[in-house]
Design a protein around this motif. Structure first.
Motif, PDB file in Angstrom:
ATOM      1  N   UNK A 434     -16.903  -6.137   7.456  1.00  0.00           N
ATOM      2  CA  UNK A 434     -17.126  -5.190   6.372  1.00  0.00           C
ATOM      3  C   UNK A 434     -16.118  -5.386   5.244  1.00  0.00           C
ATOM      4  N   UNK A 435     -14.907  -5.803   5.599  1.00  0.00           N
ATOM      5  CA  UNK A 435     -13.856  -5.915   4.584  1.00  0.00           C
ATOM      6  C   UNK A 435     -13.783  -7.274   3.914  1.00  0.00           C
ATOM      7  N   UNK A 436     -14.428  -8.259   4.470  1.00  0.00           N
ATOM      8  CA  UNK A 436     -14.371  -9.595   3.870  1.00  0.00           C
ATOM      9  C   UNK A 436     -15.275  -9.636   2.641  1.00  0.00           C
ATOM     10  N   UNK A 437     -14.707 -10.067   1.517  1.00  0.00           N
ATOM     11  CA  UNK A 437     -15.496 -10.161   0.287  1.00  0.00           C
ATOM     12  C   UNK A 437     -16.141 -11.541   0.253  1.00  0.00           C
ATOM     13  N   UNK A 438     -17.181 -11.684   1.046  1.00  0.00           N
ATOM     14  CA  UNK A 438     -17.864 -12.971   1.161  1.00  0.00           C
ATOM     15  C   UNK A 438     -19.333 -12.723   1.456  1.00  0.00           C
ATOM     16  N   UNK A 439     -20.179 -13.622   0.980  1.00  0.00           N
ATOM     17  CA  UNK A 439     -21.622 -13.420   1.077  1.00  0.00           C
ATOM     18  C   UNK A 439     -22.203 -13.694   2.446  1.00  0.00           C
ATOM     19  N   UNK A 440     -21.531 -14.542   3.222  1.00  0.00           N
ATOM     20  CA  UNK A 440     -22.002 -14.842   4.570  1.00  0.00           C
ATOM     21  C   UNK A 440     -20.811 -14.723   5.511  1.00  0.00           C
TER      22      UNK A 440
END
Lengths: 478, 288
Positions: A434-440
């Motif tokens: 949830x906290x990772x700013x990544x699309x996959x």
């Protein structure tokens, strides 16, 4: 213990009938470029010239866009959707029928191991056409309004790392939505797109629906800047992506970008270490690391860093580098001399900035372009090898103590394409994802792709999604 | 002479939940549509823009991490407070936009209803924009929309309240935070709307409202490296190309300037929310 060496197990290249030269695929036929320019495409594993390929100039791009416009207005844009679907199903089927030929050709032109082109690139390309074929007559229910319309003519520029697969990612949703296309393959890997053009002829796709203009950056710039496009889709470097965004500023041309990455692969102390090691290897050494979503920053929790690195080194020592057509090869050739130079230069910066390089004993072939699997430890976040996309088989290892620190470090990049999380604890995985700013986000796996699964980045990794229902949006007037 | 002299309001900026003057000390005169003096508004500077971005970035983690239900209630609360101040907004919109009171009242009512409409989307947008994906393998694969981050909004120039609400609500309902440049010539309802937000549980920094020269402030926002997206609605026609080029420097998501002003009274659709969402796809193996 006796050591059993592998016997060579090369796939025969006889299945591929290379022509000495290839023209541009415009309006359903192979044609000569207006100014007669050509370039050579070579096998990166041997430096052997595979074929001469036409180089499209502005006049050729113009001709291709005009052909696409005619096909959109006259045929494809007004065809019954169920008929469009059947053309795409046909493409999927022929790709499956000729899968081995495509796999060998892809490995010849790109340098990737046949195991990957055979098991990943080609089957996924076929699956992509099959998936989007089914959408063509169901667009009303895709969630983009009751009567979604195609945009018109799409200009599509793709990279050299997954040549056929990227062509499929671009063409399949565009065609399903009713657009026509002008595709520009990468200059070092044009051959599988040109073989795909033969497939399009076999399935009787109406002339002009797909046009393929080969060439280098100049051809791509001419295409993107052509005023006759309703849509531009680009996969490639963030630098070029920004140029394209600037080029299209102030126009009504819709744009989607799939750009670079510097993915973190986070290993928590409760991770299944053997699985994690396989995932790390797949994350960074898949396709020689020529992957925008490669897990190039390993973030490992301090308490397990030592045992993990020990197992990782043992595993790397078993990787087999060499002939891409050998079915036992794990790591093939670097795609071009220019890319090898970039990898070499960035790895040298790792040495210079104080990181510690480790490489397994790994003899390199005499000819061709090769880089051994490489691990850097003692990497800090300010090092170039922790910040810049290397696009090669080079893994930077950083450590963390708390989950919060892992997330902060993972997100400390202008990119945001992908990330990995390894833990046996479900709540920790979801908290992190949830906290990772990544699309996959791949949890306890890495580098999985599927036509039904949306793919694309946050931040400077681009915008728009490819795959799934989401992938249709790029090609509809939504 | 009136029996009593009215106490006039000082219109300032709305940044980080507070109402500062422009750090530049500048102001500019705001007149009614007929040319009558209404007030002096703060003329924000580049520094004010940067402060507002810092405030918006600071508010992002908590606002995007709040539950969707909570964000919906907060925006609904803002609609309640807006409704309660209806008479004040009718006066301001009538003066600012040169409308008669009935027309202005209709506009304010529509703004309240618009806020309610968007408030209701907070916990539904994921269900229309997300998906479970049937991948060919033993994986649980799902996609969820997430807010893009800090969004710059050049608010409509002509519709000072309804237009403003119509472009700000879709940005923040999903968890983004916003730096808004209000209508240049009619900024007073925007600052009063800031008072609505400040008194309705919207955390400070979630919406920051600047008044001043759009042509001066927009390039600062478009080129700001910690702004993730920009809505160019209120940009001048001739400025959009330069702003889009500046926005490319960090691959901002751009909602382009429309060719014609929309009818803000018409029913909206979800596209303004979807323009400022990212899709995150998560893979997890299934097995025992």
């Amino acid at each position: 213990m006796p050591v059993f060496d592998y016997a060579p197990a090369p796939e025969s290249r006889d299945i591929v009938a290379l022509r000495p030269g290839y023209g541009l695929f415009v309006d359903g036929a192979f044609t000569e470029p207006a100014d007669g320019g050509t370039f050579k495409t070579v096998n990166p594993a041997t430096e052997e010239v595979l074929a001469e390929v036409a180089e499209a100039g502005p006049a050729d791009v113009d001709r291709a866009v005009a052909a696409a416009r005619r096909a959109f207005d006259g045929v494809w844009g007004r065809m019954r959707p169920a008929e469009r679907a059947k053309y795409l199903f046909r493409v999927a089927r022929v790709l499956q029928e000729r899968a081995r030929e495509f796999a060998v050709l892809e490995s010849l032109d790109n340098g990737k191991p046949i195991r990957e082109s055979r098991d990943v690139d080609v089957p996924l390309a076929a699956a992509h056409f099959f998936y989007y074929a089914g959408w063509a007559d169901k667009l009303r229910w895709a969630g983009f309004g009751g009567d979604p319309r195609p945009l018109g003519v799409a200009g599509q520029v793709i990279p050299w790392n997954f040549p056929l697969l990227m062509a499929a990612w671009k063409l399949a949703p565009a065609l399903a939505a009713g657009n026509t296309c002008v595709l520009k393959p990468a200059e070092t890997t044009p051959l599988s797109a040109l073989l795909l053009a033969e497939v399009l002829q076999q399935v009787d796709l109406p002339p002009g629906v797909v046009n393929i203009v080969t060439g280098a950056g100049g051809t791509g710039r001419a295409l993107v800047a052509h005023g006759g496009l309703d849509k531009v889709a680009f996969t490639g470097s963030t630098e070029v992506g920004k140029q394209i965004q600037r080029t299209l500023a102030g126009t009504r041309t819709k744009l989607t970008l799939e750009l670079g990455g510097k993915a973190a692969n986070i290993v928590f102390d409760d991770a299944p270490l053997d699985q994690a090691v396989e995932g790390i290897v797949n994350g960074i050494f898949f396709n020689q690391g020529h992957v925008c979503c490669a897990g190039s920053r390993l973030l490992v929790q301090e308490s397990v860093a030592e045992p993990l690195l020990e197992r990782l080194k043992q595993r790397l020592a078993t990787l087999r580098l060499g002939d891409p057509l050998d079915k036992n090869t794990d790591i093939g050739a670097v795609n071009s001399a220019a890319q090898l130079e970039r990898i070499t230069e960035l790895a040298a910066s790792g040495d210079a900035e104080g990181a510690v390089r480790w490489q397994p004993e790994c003899p390199l072939p005499d000819r061709g372009w090769w880089f051994p699997p490489t691990l850097f430890t003692g990497v800090s976040q300010s090092h170039r090898i922790a910040r810049e996309e290397i696009f090669g088989p080079v893994l930077s290892v950083l450590t963390f103590r708390t989950p919060d620190e892992a997330v902060v470090k993972a997100n400390n990049t202008p990119y945001g394409l992908s990330a990995g999380v390894w833990s046996e604890k479900g709540s920790r995985i979801l908290w992190t994802a949830q906290r990772l700013r990544a699309g996959v986000v791949w949890a306890n796996t890495f580098n999985r792709f599927d036509p039904a699964s949306p793919f694309g980045g946050y931040k400077e990794s681009g915008f728009g999604r490819e795959g799934g229902r989401h992938g249709l949006e790029a090609y509809l007037d939504a | 002479m009136p029996d009593r002299l009215a106490v006039r309001k000082t219109y300032k900026l709305y940044v980080g939940g507070a109402f500062p003057r422009s750090e530049s000390g500048r102001s500019y005169e705001i007149t009614s549509a007929e040319g009558r003096f209404l007030a002096n508004a703060a003329m924000a500077s580049r520094k004010d823009v940067r402060d507002a971005v810092v405030a918006a970035r600071g508010a992002f983690a908590k606002w995007s991490g709040a539950t969707a239900y909570n964000r919906g209630q907060v925006l609904y609360r803002a609609a309640e407070v807006l409704e309660g101040r209806r008479a004040q907004f009718v006066d301001e919109v009538a003066a600012s936009e040169g409308r008669d009171r009935d027309d202005a009242a209709g506009t304010v009512d529509a703004a309240v209803d618009r806020l309610v409409w968007y408030a209701g989307w907070s916990d539904k947008i994921a269900q229309i924009a997300g998906s479970a994906n049937a991948v060919a393998g033993p994986y649980f694969n799902f996609s969820v929309p997430e807010p893009t981050g800090v969004v710059a909004v050049l608010a409509p120039q002509s519709s000072s309240l309804l237009g403003l609400v119509s472009v700000v609500a879709p940005v923040v309902v999903s968890g983004n935070t916003a730096v808004v440049v209000a209508s240049e010539d009619a900024p007073l309802p925007a600052i009063t709307f800031g008072e609505v937000l400040a008194t309705s549980d919207v955390p400070g920094g979630v919406v920051n409202i600047l008044t001043g020269r759009t042509a001066e402030l927009a390039p600062v926002l478009a080129s700001h490296m910690d702004v993730n997206a920009i809505d160019l609605h209120g940009a001048a026609a001739g400025a959009a190309t330069d702003l889009e080029q500046a926005a490319a420097e960090n691959v901002k998501r751009v909602l382009r300037r429309p060719d014609a002003e929309p009818d803000w009274r018409a029913d909206p659709d979800p596209h303004r929310m979807l323009a400022f969402l990212e899709t995150k796809t998560v893979w997890h193996p299934m097995g025992v």
